[in-house]
Design an enzyme around this catalytic site. Structure first.
Site, PDB file in Angstrom:
ATOM      1  N   ASP A 126       0.822  -1.203   0.000  1.00  0.00           N
ATOM      2  CA  ASP A 126       0.000   0.000   0.000  1.00  0.00           C
ATOM      3  C   ASP A 126       0.855   1.250   0.000  1.00  0.00           C
ATOM      4  OD1 ASP A 126      -2.449  -1.080  -0.171  1.00  0.00           O
ATOM      5  OD2 ASP A 126      -2.883  -1.086   1.972  1.00  0.00           O
ATOM      6  N   LYS A 157      -3.414   3.244  -2.899  1.00  0.00           N
ATOM      7  CA  LYS A 157      -4.772   3.759  -3.016  1.00  0.00           C
ATOM      8  C   LYS A 157      -4.858   5.009  -2.175  1.00  0.00           C
ATOM      9  CE  LYS A 157      -6.934   0.311  -1.672  1.00  0.00           C
ATOM     10  NZ  LYS A 157      -7.962  -0.349  -0.913  1.00  0.00           N
ATOM     11  N   ASP A 174      -1.634  -2.378  11.223  1.00  0.00           N
ATOM     12  CA  ASP A 174      -2.167  -3.727  11.373  1.00  0.00           C
ATOM     13  C   ASP A 174      -3.166  -3.952  10.239  1.00  0.00           C
ATOM     14  OD1 ASP A 174      -2.623  -6.083  13.507  1.00  0.00           O
ATOM     15  OD2 ASP A 174      -4.504  -5.563  12.492  1.00  0.00           O
ATOM     16  N   THR A 203      -0.509  -1.194  15.009  1.00  0.00           N
ATOM     17  CA  THR A 203      -1.408  -0.229  14.385  1.00  0.00           C
ATOM     18  C   THR A 203      -1.004   1.208  14.736  1.00  0.00           C
ATOM     19  OG1 THR A 203      -3.737   0.292  14.032  1.00  0.00           O
ATOM     20  CG2 THR A 203      -3.090  -0.214  16.289  1.00  0.00           C
ATOM     21  N   MET A 210      -7.562   8.349   9.490  1.00  0.00           N
ATOM     22  CA  MET A 210      -7.992   9.063   8.281  1.00  0.00           C
ATOM     23  C   MET A 210      -8.845  10.268   8.664  1.00  0.00           C
ATOM     24  SD  MET A 210      -8.829   5.790   5.855  1.00  0.00           S
ATOM     25  CE  MET A 210      -9.373   4.675   7.150  1.00  0.00           C
TER      26      MET A 210
HETATM   27  N1  SAH Z   1      -4.080  -0.462   8.973  1.00  0.00           N
HETATM   28  C1  SAH Z   1      -3.540   0.822   9.353  1.00  0.00           C
HETATM   29  C2  SAH Z   1      -4.518   1.956   9.145  1.00  0.00           C
HETATM   30  C3  SAH Z   1      -4.856   2.165   7.695  1.00  0.00           C
HETATM   31  S1  SAH Z   1      -5.900   3.558   7.480  1.00  0.00           S
HETATM   32  C4  SAH Z   1      -3.083   0.756  10.804  1.00  0.00           C
HETATM   33  O1  SAH Z   1      -3.385  -0.214  11.487  1.00  0.00           O
HETATM   34  O2  SAH Z   1      -2.428   1.680  11.236  1.00  0.00           O
HETATM   35  C5  SAH Z   1      -4.715   4.828   7.164  1.00  0.00           C
HETATM   36  C6  SAH Z   1      -4.629   5.770   8.318  1.00  0.00           C
HETATM   37  O3  SAH Z   1      -3.806   5.230   9.341  1.00  0.00           O
HETATM   38  C7  SAH Z   1      -3.998   7.080   7.990  1.00  0.00           C
HETATM   39  O4  SAH Z   1      -4.901   7.970   7.394  1.00  0.00           O
HETATM   40  C8  SAH Z   1      -3.597   7.562   9.360  1.00  0.00           C
HETATM   41  O5  SAH Z   1      -4.702   8.065  10.062  1.00  0.00           O
HETATM   42  C9  SAH Z   1      -3.198   6.266  10.028  1.00  0.00           C
HETATM   43  N2  SAH Z   1      -1.748   6.047  10.012  1.00  0.00           N
HETATM   44  C10 SAH Z   1      -1.074   5.066   9.379  1.00  0.00           C
HETATM   45  N3  SAH Z   1       0.228   5.157   9.630  1.00  0.00           N
HETATM   46  C11 SAH Z   1       0.406   6.213  10.437  1.00  0.00           C
HETATM   47  C12 SAH Z   1       1.523   6.827  11.069  1.00  0.00           C
HETATM   48  N4  SAH Z   1       2.776   6.362  10.888  1.00  0.00           N
HETATM   49  N5  SAH Z   1       1.324   7.903  11.839  1.00  0.00           N
HETATM   50  C13 SAH Z   1       0.083   8.388  12.022  1.00  0.00           C
HETATM   51  N6  SAH Z   1      -1.009   7.852  11.475  1.00  0.00           N
HETATM   52  C14 SAH Z   1      -0.857   6.785  10.688  1.00  0.00           C
END
Ligand code: SAH
Length: 466
Positions: free
Chosen positions: A249, A271, A304, A332, A384
């Site tokens: 991704d 995406k 995650d 996550t 998000m």
């Molecule tokens: N599966 C991912 C979340 C996917 S949705 C997880 O478990 O983290 C994507 C969102 O995750 C982003 O818009 C943001 O809000 C958050 N995100 C992912 N990586 C991040 C990071 N390093 N720091 C802050 N927010 C993050």
């Protein structure tokens, strides 16, 4: 196309060259790359031609070519730099059934000699129907630069290994093996550890492909964590190291992609938010297609995979196709983000539950149980949540949330460029917009950075815990 390119087997064949000066020498240099028996007819040859005879590389006849000399020759070159003499040679050659080339005379030639890039056994012939020799030379120079000098050696080593590789079933599996060999791996092995390195590589590669050919395809749905490669699980690392295909991704950090096997096929399934379902269908198709080819596929998702990862759509597609799969959890963003501000996700006496909510889904901004979220002491990790911040702020205030409720936005959690915005619900916007964050950001409702951290700067802490 007037001239049709072919590769002529000249091993042991007679090739006749009439002429003993520069034009003849130019052709001789090319012809001596072959295993032809070369015969040169010249009354007064240049010193270089005499030397070639002395070295036994050509047979020299110190007289003009006569009737009968072209009989049984595969090729005859008229290289006398004399139109009348060359015309006489062409007539004899034609009459005696040999293919003839008159140097610099396209019309009287039955064939032309292309510009050649020689990486024997790989040979590239470049022809322009005689129309643009300069262009042919440019293309040749281009290819000479682009193709590694040792390409021929790699091909020769490869050819010697062909029988061993025939244990692989014919077709795709065998092609994939050779694809892996020529796709940079062999050149690297040669540069790093010489010919023996290439042999070792071939053995290892074959083992891997033989094993793979007995193996069913499989997809691991792997969490890549929040960005810091040290926050990958050991299992994720091992799978990356062994994957044939990695489908990743947009949010997966480049340093993590670096950990994939060099020969792995890397597919960017990036995406943006509000992504369309067609893109998801395409990703599903890619996963299924590679697994059906017997590949070990790592589907790499940020954080995650089970948190806002559209995981179930992929699992459903894999199930429908009968492809085996497994989930490998990751850290996550919410876990990485609280770590960044020195807080707990839950705390006795403060919040006994925490919600993970998303600011939007594929259809737009998301509605939630605002009433419950507006209660004092609630903690929610908002994924998000950048674009939907004003919407969330409005909904919460409307449902009676305290405007002074702490809100913390953590951008790029766990990464070296992490940023923290510590604010309140009433100031969330415009604070967030003004900060113009460009990386992924997680918003905590009901959490402020731990006091000691908050004290170090008022509103913004850079790289709080790194
Ligand atoms: N599966 C991912 C979340 C996917 S949705 C997880 O478990 O983290 C994507 C969102 O995750 C982003 O818009 C943001 O809000 C958050 N995100 C992912 N990586 C991040 C990071 N390093 N720091 C802050 N927010 C993050």
């Amino acid at each position: 196309m007037q001239h049709f390119p072919i590769f002529l087997n000249l091993a042991g064949q007679r090739v006749v060259v009439s002429g003993g000066e520069e034009a003849a020498l130019a052709k001789l240099r090319l012809l001596m790359k072959t295993e032809a028996r070369i015969e040169v007819y010249a009354s007064a040859p240049a010193a270089d031609v005499l030397r070639l005879e002395a070295e036994g590389r050509i047979v020299l006849r110190l007289r003009p070519l006569r009737e009968g000399d072209a009989k049984g020759a595969a090729l005859v070159y008229g290289a006398n730099e004399d139109d009348r003499e060359d015309a006489r040679i062409a007539a004899i050659a034609r009459a005696e059934g040999a293919l003839v080339n008159i140097v610099d005379n396209l019309d009287d030639s039955a064939f032309i000699t292309p510009a050649i890039v020689d990486r024997d056994p790989v040979t590239i012939a470049i022809g322009t129907e005689g129309a643009a020799p300069v262009l042919a030379r440019q293309i040749k120079a281009d290819l000479e630069e682009r193709l590694p000098a040792n390409l021929g050696l790699l091909a020769r080593i490869g050819i010697a290994f062909r029988q061993a590789a025939d244990v692989l079933p014919m077709g795709r599996k065998r092609r994939d093996f050779w694809g892996d060999y020529y796709n940079g791996a062999a050149a690297r092995a040669l540069a790093e550890s010489g010919e023996s390195g290439v042999q070792t590589l071939l053995g290892d590669l074959l083992d891997r492909h033989v094993m793979a050919s007995h193996r069913e395809g499989h997809v691991d749905l792997v969490g890549a964590g929040p960005g810091d490669p040290d926050l990958l699980t050991l299992k994720a690392r091992k799978l990356l190291d062994a994957a044939d295909v990695v489908v990743y991704d947009r949010l997966v950090a480049p340093q993590i992609l670096e950990l994939a096997r060099r020969e792995a096929i890397m597919i960017d399934a990036g995406k943006e938010g509000f992504g369309t379902s067609t893109a998801q269908d395409d990703i599903n198709d890619i996963l299924v297609a590679h697994a059906r080819d017997g590949h070990q596929v790592v589907r790499l998702k940020a954080g995650d995979p089970t948190v806002f990862g559209r995981l179930d759509e992929e699992i459903d597609a894999l199930d429908a196709a009968g492809v085996s799969w497994a989930i490998v959890p990751g850290i996550t963003a919410a876990s990485a983000a609280v770590a960044q501000i020195g807080q707990s996700l839950t705390r006795r006496g403060r919040n006994s539950s925490v919600r993970f909510i998303t600011g939007h889904d594929t259809k737009g901004f998301c509605d939630h149980d605002w009433q419950a979220l507006a209660r004092p002491g609630e903690v929610a990790a908002i994924y998000m949540g950048k674009r939907s911040a004003r919407f969330i702020q409005g909904r919460l205030l409307m449902h009676g949330a305290d405007p002074a409720t702490p809100v913390t936005v953590i951008e790029n959690a766990s990464r070296t460029d992490a940023r923290i915005l510590s604010t309140t619900l009433s100031r969330l916007e415009p604070t967030l917009s003004e900060a113009a964050l460009t990386g992924p950001a997680l918003t905590f409702l009901g959490l402020a950075p731990r006091a000691a951290l908050a004290a170090s700067t008022e509103l913004e802490l850079q790289r709080a815990l790194s």
